[in-house]
Design an enzyme around this catalytic site. Structure first.
Site: not given
Length: 308
Positions: A190, A195, A199, A225
């Site tokens: 990240n 992000h 994702d 996660e």
């Protein structure tokens, strides 16, 4: 504050009240088939129960040999079937206000007459609103139990399934195992790639785990996660094999980040449920095994050593 005057109406006529009483008595004491059907359907929001009621009411008027219903609700297949099929069938796509609510099929050894088909259609027309409500109720329930990013069950769903598995394990003496999985160094992904990439990687991971596990197993997004897999009828050796398949499947993922190929690994902790153990204790032991996997180099599987 605005004052709202009381509603003014005409005086109630005795004949109107008498007609209402007569209609209520007919409705409650000797309902016609359509009224009886809608009364029974309105008593529940369980789609399975509603379909059972519809089958009973249909059979009392129009004999058939088998009834089946199929629909996909919130990305999950719903199937209901009763009876044994015959060569003749009639099939109806249930649509209401432009929305599809499944397909209902009736089978019989002898052909349905035109009058019978008309009768079936009338009963389906009376049933469609309650069936719509039951489908929408399932969809709302599934939304509450589904992770919005990965479309797999969330922690709430996992907690419910673990409680149910604990009851079944104690009742029937069967083995259940739990795998907790955590992506290695995910925060660095990240931080470095953003992000959006993170994702996307979580979505790919969920799909990879689904493809690596067995049909009887269930996968959940346990945390940011972290993922979990519930394995029914499974002891330590078999659970470890599944965890290793998950680890290799996730390790083979590749994400193109604009000229840079991103890959990631996952660590797994396995725990078989012990007799009389509650869900929180079970999770804690799987989490301890996962901690050892992280502490001992990551990208590996560790099993909580237990006797019993």
């Amino acid at each position: 504050m605005k004052n709202i005057s009381s509603m003014q109406g005409t005086t109630t006529q005795p004949k109107d009240l008498a007609a209402l009483r007569h209609a209520f008595q007919a409705w409650s004491n000797n309902p016609d088939p359509l009224t009886r059907l809608t009364q029974r359907l309105s008593s529940t929001l369980s789609l399975e129960t509603q379909l059972g009621i519809l089958a009973e009411e249909l059979a009392s008027t129009i004999p058939f040999d088998a009834l089946s219903y199929r629909h996909q609700i919130a990305h999950r297949d719903f199937v209901f079937a009763t009876g044994m099929g015959g060569p003749h069938r009639c099939e109806y796509r249930l649509n209401l206000e432009g929305m599809y609510y499944g397909t209902l099929t009736l089978n019989r050894r002898r052909k349905f007459s035109d009058d019978e088909l008309q009768g079936i259609e009338m009963m389906i027309s009376a049933a469609i609103f309650p069936l719509r409500n039951a489908c929408q109720y399932i969809a709302i329930e599934q939304t509450a139990l589904t992770d919005s990013l990965t479309s797999i069950p969330n922690k709430r769903a996992m907690d419910e399934d673990l409680k149910r598995a604990s009851v079944l394990a104690d009742r029937y003496g069967e083995d259940y195992s739990l795998i907790l999985c955590d992506l290695d160094h995910f925060k660095a992904v990240n931080d470095k790639h953003g992000h959006v990439v993170g994702d996307h990687l979580l979505q790919l991971t969920a799909k990879a785990i689904e493809n690596a596990i067995r049909n009887s197993d269930s996968v959940y997004r346990f945390g940011g996660e972290e993922f979990a897999v519930l394995l029914p009828h499974t002891g330590d050796p078999e659970a470890r094999e599944v965890a290793e398949r998950v680890r290799h499947a996730v390790g083979s993922l590749k994400v193109d980040c604009g000229g840079t190929e991103l890959s990631i690994t996952i660590s797994c902790g396995v725990a078989r449920r012990l007799p009389e153990e509650n869900a929180n204790q079970w999770i804690a032991r799987a989490d301890e095994a996962l901690y050892r996997a992280k502490d001992q180099g990551r990208n590996c599987t560790r099993v909580f050593a237990s006797i019993g």
